[in-house]
Enzyme design. Structure first.
Site, PDB file in Angstrom:
ATOM      1  N   CYS A 186     -30.558  45.306  32.176  1.00 57.37           N
ATOM      2  CA  CYS A 186     -30.001  44.888  30.875  1.00 57.37           C
ATOM      3  C   CYS A 186     -31.149  44.503  29.959  1.00 57.37           C
ATOM      4  O   CYS A 186     -30.972  43.679  29.057  1.00 57.37           O
ATOM      5  CB  CYS A 186     -29.069  43.691  31.058  1.00 57.37           C
ATOM      6  SG  CYS A 186     -27.557  44.117  31.914  1.00 57.37           S
ATOM      7  N   HIS A 240     -25.129  49.270  25.775  1.00 50.00           N
ATOM      8  CA  HIS A 240     -26.007  48.234  25.207  1.00 50.00           C
ATOM      9  C   HIS A 240     -25.176  47.047  24.688  1.00 50.00           C
ATOM     10  O   HIS A 240     -25.208  46.717  23.503  1.00 50.00           O
ATOM     11  CB  HIS A 240     -26.873  48.819  24.086  1.00 50.00           C
ATOM     12  CG  HIS A 240     -28.127  48.021  23.831  1.00 50.00           C
ATOM     13  ND1 HIS A 240     -29.322  48.582  23.487  1.00 50.00           N
ATOM     14  CD2 HIS A 240     -28.377  46.682  23.853  1.00 50.00           C
ATOM     15  CE1 HIS A 240     -30.241  47.647  23.317  1.00 50.00           C
ATOM     16  NE2 HIS A 240     -29.683  46.480  23.537  1.00 50.00           N
ATOM     17  N   LEU A 241     -24.451  46.442  25.638  1.00 49.75           N
ATOM     18  CA  LEU A 241     -23.514  45.369  25.262  1.00 49.75           C
ATOM     19  C   LEU A 241     -24.048  43.968  25.555  1.00 49.75           C
ATOM     20  O   LEU A 241     -23.331  42.989  25.360  1.00 49.75           O
ATOM     21  CB  LEU A 241     -22.198  45.543  26.046  1.00 49.75           C
ATOM     22  CG  LEU A 241     -21.295  46.716  25.670  1.00 49.75           C
ATOM     23  CD1 LEU A 241     -20.008  46.676  26.491  1.00 49.75           C
ATOM     24  CD2 LEU A 241     -20.957  46.664  24.178  1.00 49.75           C
ATOM     25  N   GLY A 242     -25.291  43.906  26.072  1.00 53.38           N
ATOM     26  CA  GLY A 242     -25.823  42.609  26.523  1.00 53.38           C
ATOM     27  C   GLY A 242     -25.624  41.486  25.524  1.00 53.38           C
ATOM     28  O   GLY A 242     -25.282  40.361  25.897  1.00 53.38           O
ATOM     29  N   LYS A 266     -36.641  33.826  29.281  1.00 58.14           N
ATOM     30  CA  LYS A 266     -35.425  33.103  28.913  1.00 58.14           C
ATOM     31  C   LYS A 266     -34.208  33.662  29.656  1.00 58.14           C
ATOM     32  O   LYS A 266     -33.455  32.915  30.270  1.00 58.14           O
ATOM     33  CB  LYS A 266     -35.223  33.177  27.389  1.00 58.14           C
ATOM     34  CG  LYS A 266     -36.273  32.375  26.631  1.00 58.14           C
ATOM     35  CD  LYS A 266     -36.086  32.433  25.145  1.00 58.14           C
ATOM     36  CE  LYS A 266     -36.501  33.744  24.537  1.00 58.14           C
ATOM     37  NZ  LYS A 266     -37.934  34.055  24.621  1.00 58.14           N
ATOM     38  N   ILE A 267     -34.035  34.991  29.603  1.00 57.03           N
ATOM     39  CA  ILE A 267     -32.851  35.581  30.238  1.00 57.03           C
ATOM     40  C   ILE A 267     -32.994  35.551  31.762  1.00 57.03           C
ATOM     41  O   ILE A 267     -32.080  35.127  32.482  1.00 57.03           O
ATOM     42  CB  ILE A 267     -32.619  37.018  29.716  1.00 57.03           C
ATOM     43  CG1 ILE A 267     -32.357  36.974  28.202  1.00 57.03           C
ATOM     44  CG2 ILE A 267     -31.451  37.688  30.442  1.00 57.03           C
ATOM     45  CD1 ILE A 267     -32.343  38.332  27.513  1.00 57.03           C
ATOM     46  N   ASP A 295     -27.299  48.905  31.166  1.00 59.09           N
ATOM     47  CA  ASP A 295     -26.784  48.601  29.828  1.00 59.09           C
ATOM     48  C   ASP A 295     -27.666  49.262  28.763  1.00 59.09           C
ATOM     49  O   ASP A 295     -27.266  49.375  27.610  1.00 59.09           O
ATOM     50  CB  ASP A 295     -26.800  47.073  29.627  1.00 59.09           C
ATOM     51  CG  ASP A 295     -26.193  46.648  28.299  1.00 59.09           C
ATOM     52  OD1 ASP A 295     -25.110  47.172  27.956  1.00 59.09           O
ATOM     53  OD2 ASP A 295     -26.790  45.804  27.594  1.00 59.09           O
ATOM     54  N   ARG A 327     -34.446  46.855  28.738  1.00 58.06           N
ATOM     55  CA  ARG A 327     -34.735  47.942  27.819  1.00 58.06           C
ATOM     56  C   ARG A 327     -34.731  49.273  28.547  1.00 58.06           C
ATOM     57  O   ARG A 327     -35.175  49.368  29.704  1.00 58.06           O
ATOM     58  CB  ARG A 327     -36.138  47.758  27.197  1.00 58.06           C
ATOM     59  CG  ARG A 327     -36.139  46.870  25.974  1.00 58.06           C
ATOM     60  CD  ARG A 327     -35.378  47.541  24.824  1.00 58.06           C
ATOM     61  NE  ARG A 327     -35.220  46.673  23.669  1.00 58.06           N
ATOM     62  CZ  ARG A 327     -34.187  45.857  23.462  1.00 58.06           C
ATOM     63  NH1 ARG A 327     -33.196  45.764  24.328  1.00 58.06           N
ATOM     64  NH2 ARG A 327     -34.113  45.127  22.359  1.00 58.06           N
ATOM     65  N   GLU A 341     -30.827  56.117  23.226  1.00 59.52           N
ATOM     66  CA  GLU A 341     -29.544  55.512  22.861  1.00 59.52           C
ATOM     67  C   GLU A 341     -29.086  56.042  21.515  1.00 59.52           C
ATOM     68  O   GLU A 341     -29.927  56.158  20.607  1.00 59.52           O
ATOM     69  CB  GLU A 341     -29.686  53.982  22.812  1.00 59.52           C
ATOM     70  CG  GLU A 341     -29.935  53.400  24.189  1.00 59.52           C
ATOM     71  CD  GLU A 341     -30.034  51.869  24.210  1.00 59.52           C
ATOM     72  OE1 GLU A 341     -29.620  51.223  23.231  1.00 59.52           O
ATOM     73  OE2 GLU A 341     -30.519  51.340  25.211  1.00 59.52           O
ATOM     74  N   ASP A 348     -43.359  37.650  37.768  1.00 61.12           N
ATOM     75  CA  ASP A 348     -43.713  37.509  36.351  1.00 61.12           C
ATOM     76  C   ASP A 348     -45.148  37.017  36.318  1.00 61.12           C
ATOM     77  O   ASP A 348     -45.436  35.861  36.634  1.00 61.12           O
ATOM     78  CB  ASP A 348     -42.771  36.503  35.662  1.00 61.12           C
ATOM     79  CG  ASP A 348     -42.953  36.500  34.143  1.00 61.12           C
ATOM     80  OD1 ASP A 348     -44.096  36.654  33.680  1.00 61.12           O
ATOM     81  OD2 ASP A 348     -41.950  36.332  33.425  1.00 61.12           O
TER      82      ASP A 348
END
Ligand SMILES: NC(=O)c1ccc[n+]([C@@H]2O[C@H](COP(=O)([O-])OP(=O)(O)OC[C@H]3O[C@@H](n4cnc5c(N)ncnc54)[C@H](O)[C@@H]3O)[C@@H](O)[C@H]2O)c1
Ligand SMILES: O=C(O)[C@H](O)COP(=O)(O)O
Length: 525
Positions: free
Chosen positions: A228, A277-279, A149-150, A254, A230, A259, A169
């Site tokens: 962005c 971690h602002l995604g 999706k992203i 990110d 993991r 964390e 992929d």
């Protein structure tokens, strides 16, 4: 009233939705020990990525029905432990897709034009126009690892910036990649040819340290890497060495192996951009994920199904809509056959017939197993853990599909082997939605299931029905309905009786003593 613990900060709209059905306690920043202390009183837990839901937390959550992740990644939840406990785990698969994709794109453009450093320099009263010469992304190769999706949204926007997209992929078809205007390549080629590499994969054993010393060695020295997705997909130590030595041009991160990010040389590097971690941190995404997940928690607490349960495979909303009436049928038949076969079953054959003979009908198999185990496990068995529980009890489940059986539009035939031998039942739905037992041990019948039932296998001969009726009457047991099914006249037959009252102790053995009765079973549905 049900109680929900919200252990990470979520948009208030989520709390509002949960409050419709539950007492909601928002307690953020709790340690694992603190959560273990209080979790036994909660029916649901809602969180983001900061709370780690460990096996110990799951096991302490004796009342937990559902864990809701207001976001995509469930890698901070011990999903296998939750599944074993029968706890539904839900997420919001699409609520923050655009936010995360836009963050990755912002990182790429910030990296290529040194935006964070230039901003800091101006704010420090400097005017360093020559220090911040950037690179264009136009006509450059963007390697997208993970075209879900992203990744797909990043690819679409990057194409409009004039970039060429190389995608890797293994679970995406060439047709899908073509549709997205991406060239599907292997990882070797992606690493060798990309000017920017952006990661959009889940964290799995296969993706752990996908970017490490060896893979970095295959990249262009001008490459810039964006993560962005993991922490842990990049080996941070290898990345730091490559950035320090100038082996690669830059990175934008990110997410991190740990964390919040602790002591790290990453902070000292000028060719790195770091965000905490602002995604998913946009107003729109936070409302989206909070609504999505809070609604699912509310529904589950009301006894309704969840639409994005990550641990109930195949039960998507569409499938659920189609199968809803048949789930109860499959469960009832499972319960019935387990009682006929004597509870401790070692095998269950599930045959989905007529219009149910499709791949989508898999949840009916789970429903039948749930019914089969319900006598032993009561409310501890559900759609989440039924298959695991059956496996752990050594029950062999065999599924078959037969589209040619068309006596009803769809029917379910179950055969179980247990301590009382092998027994089979078939059930179907009338057009009114009512359940009918249409076959018992291959004898045709047509009875609705009821709370208290008595089945006999007997010799088809005059007087036997009267004797059973009289015996029940003498024990003050009222018969609600009765049906006999046989294959040949004066051969064997089955009798199915719905009773208004439970069979008193001792009556079953009296029934089996009636001449001509071969076997008798009582069943509670
Ligand atoms: N930074 C953030 O705040 C933030 C926000 C949202 C999502 N995420 C993370 O972004 C990642 C992608 O999310 P998504 O919603 O696009 O997920 P998705 O499931 O839609 O896409 C993931 C893609 O990765 C592919 N994939 C799986 N294993 C692979 C492998 N070994 N190699 C290559 N591809 C592989 C899958 O086929 C799939 O197409 C997840 O890790 C998610 O947790 C991060
Ligand atoms: O997987 C996700 O949805 C993201 O990592 C977002 O995490 P967050 O909800 O803690 O911002």
């Amino acid at each position: 009233m049900a109680k929900v613990l919200v252990s990470d900060s979520i948009d208030p709209v989520g709390v509002e939705i949960l409050s419709q059905v539950a007492q909601v306690d928002v307690k953020t920043g709790l340690s694992a020990e603190e959560i273990i202390q209080i979790i036994p009183e909660y029916d649901a837990l809602m969180l983001r990525s900061s709370t780690r839901v460990t096996k110990e937390i799951v096991e302490a959550g004796s009342k937990l029905q559902i864990i809701g992740r207001a976001g995509v990644g469930v890698d901070n939840i011990d999903v296998p432990a939750a599944t074993r406990q029968g706890i539904i785990v839900v997420n919001s698969p699409e609520g923050n897709t655009i936010a995360a994709a836009e963050h990755a794109l912002a990182m790429m453009l910030s990296l290529s034009r040194h935006i964070p450093d230039a901003n800091q320099s101006v704010k420090a009263n400097k005017w360093e126009r020559n220090r911040f010469i950037g690179t264009e992304v136009y006509k450059k190769n963007l390697g997208v690892v993970g075209l879900g999706k992203i990744g797909s949204h990043v690819a679409a926007v990057a194409r409009s910036l004039g970039m060429k997209i190389l995608a890797y992929d293994p679970f995406i078809s060439k047709e899908r990649a073509d549709q997205l205007g991406c060239t599907l390549v292997d990882l070797e080629l992606l690493f060798a040819e990309s000017d920017f590499i952006t990661l959009h994969v889940p964290k799995t054993p296969e993706t752990q340290h996908l970017i490490g010393r060896e893979t970095i060695a295959k990249m262009k020295p001008t490459v810039r890497i964006i993560n962005c997705s993991r922490g842990g997909i990049i080996d941070e130590l290898a990345l730091i060495e490559a950035l320090e030595s100038g082996r690669i041009a830059g990175a934008a991160l990110d997410v991190f192996e740990q964390e919040p990010l602790g002591e790290s040389r990453l902070r000292e590097l000028s060719n790195v951009i770091l965000t905490p971690h602002l995604g998913a941190s946009t107003t729109e995404a936070q409302v989206g994920v909070a609504v999505d997940v809070a609604e699912q928690i509310r529904d589950v607490l009301l006894g309704l199904p969840a639409r994005s349960a990550v641990n109930i495979p195949g039960l998507t909303p569409d499938v659920m809509e189609k199968l809803r009436p048949y789930l109860q049928l499959a469960e009832t038949m499972g319960n019935l056959v387990s009682q006929l076969a004597g509870g401790r079953c070692d095998s269950l054959n599930v045959r989905l017939q007529g219009e149910l003979a499709t791949k989508d009908s898999q949840p009916l198999v789970v429903a039948a197993i749930k019914g089969l185990l319900s006598q032993a496990l009561r409310e501890r068995v559900n759609y989440v853990n039924a298959a695991i529980e059956a496996k752990e009890r050594g029950i062999r489940v065999i599924e078959t599909r037969d589209a040619s059986t068309r006596d009803y539009s769809g029917s379910i035939h179950l055969e179980a082997n247990g301590s009382m031998g092998t027994h089979s039942v078939t059930g179907a739905l009338l057009s009114t939605g009512e359940i009918r037992i249409t076959d018992l041990d291959e004898f045709p019948i047509n009875v609705p299931p009821s709370n208290h039932m008595l089945f006999t296998l007997h010799q088809d001969m005059p007087g036997i029905i009267g004797k059973i009726g009289a015996l029940l009457g003498s024990f003050n047991v009222n018969i609600a309905s009765m049906q006999v099914g046989r294959k040949i006249i004066r051969g064997d037959a089955v009798m199915a009786l719905s009773l208004d009252d439970p069979l008193p102790e001792g009556l079953l053995s009296e029934i089996t003593k009636v001449p001509g009765i071969r076997d008798a079973y009582t069943v509670k549905l």
